[in-house]
Scaffold this motif. Sequence first.
Motif, PDB file in Angstrom:
ATOM      1  N   GLU A 129       0.835  -1.211   0.000  1.00  0.00           N
ATOM      2  CA  GLU A 129       0.000   0.000   0.000  1.00  0.00           C
ATOM      3  C   GLU A 129       0.865   1.254   0.000  1.00  0.00           C
ATOM      4  O   GLU A 129       0.578   2.223  -0.716  1.00  0.00           O
ATOM      5  CB  GLU A 129      -0.906  -0.017   1.232  1.00  0.00           C
ATOM      6  CG  GLU A 129      -1.888   1.137   1.298  1.00  0.00           C
ATOM      7  CD  GLU A 129      -2.857   1.004   2.455  1.00  0.00           C
ATOM      8  OE1 GLU A 129      -3.050   2.014   3.171  1.00  0.00           O
ATOM      9  OE2 GLU A 129      -3.410  -0.098   2.654  1.00  0.00           O
ATOM     10  N   ALA A 132       2.652   1.742  -3.378  1.00  0.00           N
ATOM     11  CA  ALA A 132       1.727   2.167  -4.429  1.00  0.00           C
ATOM     12  C   ALA A 132       1.215   3.588  -4.211  1.00  0.00           C
ATOM     13  O   ALA A 132       0.532   4.140  -5.076  1.00  0.00           O
ATOM     14  CB  ALA A 132       0.540   1.202  -4.499  1.00  0.00           C
ATOM     15  N   ASN A 134      -0.948   4.532  -1.914  1.00  0.00           N
ATOM     16  CA  ASN A 134      -2.392   4.500  -1.654  1.00  0.00           C
ATOM     17  C   ASN A 134      -2.779   4.765  -0.203  1.00  0.00           C
ATOM     18  O   ASN A 134      -3.963   4.724   0.137  1.00  0.00           O
ATOM     19  CB  ASN A 134      -2.958   3.123  -2.058  1.00  0.00           C
ATOM     20  CG  ASN A 134      -2.851   2.886  -3.553  1.00  0.00           C
ATOM     21  OD1 ASN A 134      -2.882   3.833  -4.347  1.00  0.00           O
ATOM     22  ND2 ASN A 134      -2.707   1.623  -3.946  1.00  0.00           N
ATOM     23  N   TRP A 135      -1.817   5.021   0.669  1.00  0.00           N
ATOM     24  CA  TRP A 135      -2.153   5.189   2.087  1.00  0.00           C
ATOM     25  C   TRP A 135      -2.868   6.509   2.319  1.00  0.00           C
ATOM     26  O   TRP A 135      -2.397   7.577   1.906  1.00  0.00           O
ATOM     27  CB  TRP A 135      -0.878   5.129   2.922  1.00  0.00           C
ATOM     28  CG  TRP A 135      -1.153   5.119   4.403  1.00  0.00           C
ATOM     29  CD1 TRP A 135      -2.051   4.366   5.065  1.00  0.00           C
ATOM     30  CD2 TRP A 135      -0.489   5.917   5.391  1.00  0.00           C
ATOM     31  NE1 TRP A 135      -2.004   4.609   6.410  1.00  0.00           N
ATOM     32  CE2 TRP A 135      -1.052   5.568   6.638  1.00  0.00           C
ATOM     33  CE3 TRP A 135       0.518   6.879   5.346  1.00  0.00           C
ATOM     34  CZ2 TRP A 135      -0.640   6.159   7.840  1.00  0.00           C
ATOM     35  CZ3 TRP A 135       0.930   7.454   6.538  1.00  0.00           C
ATOM     36  CH2 TRP A 135       0.359   7.102   7.766  1.00  0.00           C
ATOM     37  N   GLN A 136      -4.031   6.424   2.982  1.00  0.00           N
ATOM     38  CA  GLN A 136      -4.839   7.615   3.240  1.00  0.00           C
ATOM     39  C   GLN A 136      -4.783   8.069   4.692  1.00  0.00           C
ATOM     40  O   GLN A 136      -5.543   8.948   5.111  1.00  0.00           O
ATOM     41  CB  GLN A 136      -6.305   7.318   2.869  1.00  0.00           C
ATOM     42  CG  GLN A 136      -6.520   6.923   1.416  1.00  0.00           C
ATOM     43  CD  GLN A 136      -6.078   8.025   0.463  1.00  0.00           C
ATOM     44  OE1 GLN A 136      -6.399   9.207   0.659  1.00  0.00           O
ATOM     45  NE2 GLN A 136      -5.329   7.647  -0.575  1.00  0.00           N
TER      46      GLN A 136
END
Length: 328
Positions: A129, A132, A134-136
């Motif tokens: 994650e 990529a 994509n960590w929120q």
Amino acid sequence: MPATRLNVIVTRRLPESVETRMKELFDVELRDPDTPMSREELAAALRRCDVLVPTITDQIDAGLIAQAGDRLKLIANYGSGIDHIDVATARQRGILVSNTPGTVTDDTADMTLALMLSVTRRIPEGLAEMQAGNWQGWSPMAHLGGRMGGRRLGILGMGRIGQAVARRARAFGCQVHYHNRKRVRPEVEADLEATYWESLDQMIARMDIISVNCPHTPSTFHLLNARRLKLLKPTAVIINTSRGEVIDENALARGLKAGEIGGAGLDVYEHGTEINPTLRSLPNVVLLPHMGSATVEGRIEMGEKVIINIKTFADGHRPPDQVVPGML
């Protein structure tokens, strides 16, 4: 033995310090580039050397040994596992076999714990994650794994590595259980606070983690077969840093995909580099490229043991790490 230096053929590249020392002591043919020898290359090597130094990537079976020349007197394996060498046939031909026991115990045990943590704490999923992008941000319910402390660990094979795994797992708060061909000595059991199970079936049905640390022999092939894998709790995790042939890989993949097994961490595979594609696709499976013993220190120690075995043999004595069929 002749007074001249032994001709030694090494099948793969080894650490530079090991190769340098070998060149000082023996007439050595080193491998370049670092690729596995073909069967034809192995046969040619066996015909012209006094000592062969193979690795796990070399299958030295009865057919190859039959082609060995009269010069070959020692197969000094670089590694502790010798299931790739037909030791009995070698012995019949008067060829000794040695290995390098104990050199990778701590390294393999470290990797076993690393895989346990990777699977139970979902480390590869978090890494993917992050890589990529994509960590929120943090969330109370994100990336929930499980705590190691309090888990029941069932060790399959309580030899050097199994015992080293037990010591590490205890430090993480695991309860240690084991199944072995023979029960270990009472003082070892007490030191490890380990519970022995005579029945493998009964043990694996009650464990949270199974760690495979036994060698591959005819009696351990598919020891964890489809029937036994179905005994596992659906939350159980399997770790294998020993030999892939101990587990029925296809049955394992089916069980993981069906949700009947909680996860797996594998460093070895039943068919070498040909890995069941299902295993590659599952998020609860961590796959490593047989790197459990891959430390600089371990590789050098392995090479030093090989040199001692060859040098002792050259001096007319039995290699200290000679393997005989009765040991298998």
